[in-house]
Scaffold this active site. Structure first.
Site, short mmCIF file in Angstrom:
data_model
loop_
_atom_site.label_atom_id
_atom_site.label_comp_id
_atom_site.label_asym_id
_atom_site.label_seq_id
_atom_site.Cartn_x
_atom_site.Cartn_y
_atom_site.Cartn_z
N ASP A 199 61.77 103.32 137.28
CA ASP A 199 63.38 103.62 137.49
C ASP A 199 64.06 103.90 136.24
OD1 ASP A 199 66.35 104.41 138.23
OD2 ASP A 199 65.42 103.89 140.33
N HIS A 200 64.52 104.73 135.73
CA HIS A 200 65.26 104.35 133.87
C HIS A 200 66.57 103.80 134.32
CE1 HIS A 200 67.19 107.90 135.05
NE2 HIS A 200 68.06 107.92 133.55
N HIS A 262 67.74 105.57 141.65
CA HIS A 262 68.14 104.77 141.46
C HIS A 262 70.00 104.26 141.93
CE1 HIS A 262 66.13 107.08 138.14
NE2 HIS A 262 67.28 108.44 138.21
C1 BG6 Z 1 67.63 110.86 136.11
C2 BG6 Z 1 67.97 112.78 137.68
O1 BG6 Z 1 66.78 110.84 137.18
O2 BG6 Z 1 68.54 110.88 136.08
C3 BG6 Z 1 68.78 113.47 137.00
O3 BG6 Z 1 66.25 113.50 137.66
C4 BG6 Z 1 69.89 112.79 136.19
O4 BG6 Z 1 68.99 115.01 137.56
C5 BG6 Z 1 69.28 111.59 135.72
O5 BG6 Z 1 70.94 113.77 135.17
C6 BG6 Z 1 70.72 110.83 135.18
O6 BG6 Z 1 70.36 109.78 134.23
P1 BG6 Z 1 71.69 109.36 133.46
O7 BG6 Z 1 70.91 108.25 132.13
O8 BG6 Z 1 71.61 109.94 132.22
O9 BG6 Z 1 72.35 108.81 133.92
#
Ligand code: BG6
Length: 511
Positions: A199-200, A262
């Site tokens: 989960d980045h 997230h």
């Molecule tokens: C991803 C989603 O996990 O997270 C995308 O699939 C989204 O739809 C993205 O744009 C958002 O990540 P960050 O790091 O740009 O907030």
């Protein structure tokens, strides 16, 4: 008085900076977007910072015909476009010498057997010691066959003194039953300690700072509860639309794409109790308790406490954009939401009665993710005669961009009259530490190479989050959950979302 340094060797987790070990990183779905935009730029930046293990090979596994050289050239182009640090030619040449391409169908067992032989050769050439890190970044429908073939070819089995791990990209299932099935399947090939579910958001510096802010500062934790807080707002807003991901996004929608993972992770970090120590399991135990305490939203409650919406045509950053239903490859009868606002309650002692408002959407006016803790009002005495409204204190954790923390408070306007104005105490990572924040994938890749699962989702977290989300989606599907409403692209969402927070005497922050 300062606290003595903990030296207990068992208290590792976030503390441990155990070095990432030499390994071969095999990326399934290597010709995809994630490899180009995130993984390879992250690896390059780690190389540039001297953070990678001394020996590493990166092997792209995909279906298209391609040579190592073609693959490297393609990745170089991507790295030049997406890397946070400028590409240095010599460094790139050195780094890309360790990148290889392995062509195979995912369904073809022989492709895995030849991969095994190739990895053995690379071990001998590059000193990668038989350690394997398999990154599943192909479409989720390919996960079962990849896992099965990893098992059949024996690649999931580490040899004596080596390790074999798997990183699983989201989406981790599309609902609870599919997540359980996927978890079972992963478990059939890899032990939980060797499974790293990405989960980045957990890899973002600012998300990691939530625990430090809360538990390394005496002043915040004392007031971090229902006694002092009126409500909490967690926002993730993006100006982007579906950006060529219609096939995936229309089946997913904002609830599955962002809330299930997230946003609920941010909620957990904000609401959890202090863990007993910094080990991966101690932290994840506390997070899962938050998820288990979430009051389920079901049936007609969903219509009252959850708003789902879809962007209509509008203008974002001065550019006219089409509505969701007019995006390429979106079916005309799509019911998919691009925006969700919801009111969650955590039924435990700390949080009883404090609404957690979550809002997430595409085609909103700006890119911003933040957590805002809104304090209760001061009693309306003393300064009432000034006629000035006293704004409530708000502690804002800016996850991105302009990473930092700010506290809104009231101050006397200089002058002979007693006038009260809101002011901000503001901490910016950029100016305080003067160095760029690493990308989430940099930290996560290193942690997987070091075997530290603290910043990865555990099986029970993922499943518990799906339970909460599935109940809401079931109400949407049955019609009890209310319709998909609309908001113009470039606005902050539908009126219904404003009404949702107003019912608790709150208003959304304008970011
Ligand atoms: C991803 C989603 O996990 O997270 C995308 O699939 C989204 O739809 C993205 O744009 C958002 O990540 P960050 O790091 O740009 O907030």
């Amino acid at each position: 008085m300062s606290t003595a340094k903990a030296t207990n060797p068992l208290r590792e987790g976030l503390l441990s900076r155990s070095a990432p070990e030499p390994c071969s990183l095999v990326i399934f779905g290597a010709t995809g977007d994630l490899t180009h935009r995130k993984l390879v730029p992250a690896l390059y930046n780690l190389a540039a910072d001297g953070a990678l293990p001394p020996s590493i090979s990166v092997v792209g596994f995909a279906r298209r015909e391609k040579t190592d050289e073609q693959f490297r050239t393609e990745l170089e182009e991507a790295a030049r476009k997406f890397s946070r640090q400028k590409i240095n030619d010599d460094l790139w040449a050195n780094f890309s010498g360790g990148i290889y391409y392995h062509r195979s169908e995912f369904t073809n067992l022989e492709g895995y057997e030849s991969l095994a032989r190739r990895l053995d050769e690379l071990d001998a050439q590059r000193g990668t010691r038989g350690n394997r890190l398999f990154y599943l970044s192909a479409g989720p429908d390919q996960f079962p066959v990849i896992l099965e073939n990893l098992r059949k070819s024996g690649l999931n089995q580490a040899r004596e003194g080596s390790w074999s791990r798997v990183i699983v990209e989201k989406p981790f299932g599309i609902d609870l039953p599919s997540a359980i099935a996927l978890n079972d399947m992963v478990e059939g090939s890899f032990a939980e300690r060797d499974t790293f579910r990405i989960d980045h958001y957990l890899g973002k510096e600012t998300a990691q700072n939530i625990m430090v802010l809360r538990f390394a500062n005496a002043i915040f934790e004392q007031v971090w509860n229902a006694r002092y807080l009126h409500h909490v707002q967690i926002t993730a807003s993006e100006p982007l639309g579906v950006e060529g991901r219609a096939g995936y996004y229309d089946k997913s929608g904002a609830m599955r794409d962002m809330v299930q993972n997230h946003l609920l992770q941010l909620l957990c970090l904000t609401a959890m109790e202090p863990p007993t120590d910094l080990t991966a399991d101690a932290i994840r135990d506390e997070k899962v308790k938050v998820l288990r305490s979430l009051r389920p939203l079901t049936g007609p409650d969903v219509a009252r406490h959850v708003v789902r919406a879809r962007y209509a045509a509008g203008s974002v950053n001065g550019k006219d954009v089409v509505g969701y239903l007019d995006e390429a490859n979106i079916p005309a009868d799509s019911q998919t939401e691009t925006y969700v606002a919801l009111e969650a309650h955590i039924d435990n002692w700390r949080w009883a009665g404090v609404p957690f408002f979550i809002r997430v959407g595409k085609r909103l006016p700006k890119a911003a993710t933040e957590i805002a803790l809104h304090f209760k009002s001061v009693p309306p005495v003393l300064f009432a005669q000034t006629g000035d409204a006293i704004d409530d204190n708000v502690l804002v954790i800016r996850i991105q961009p302009d990473e930092g923390v700010s506290l809104r408070m009231s101050a006397k306007l200089p002058g002979s009259a007693l006038r009260i104005e809101p002011v901000k105490m503001d901490f910016h990572y950029g100016t305080s530490f003067g160095k760029a924040t690493p990308e989430a994938y940099e930290r996560l890749l290193l942690d997987a190479m070091a075997g530290d699962a603290t910043l990865f989702a555990r099986r029970d977290e993922v499943e518990q989050a799906w339970k909460f989300v599935d109940a809401i989606r079931a109400a949407w599907d049955s019609g009890e959950g209310g319709p998909v409403v609309s908001y113009a692209a470039g606005t902050w969402g539908p009126d219904e979302a404003d009404a949702l927070v107003q019912a608790s005497g709150a208003t959304w922050r304008r970011l």
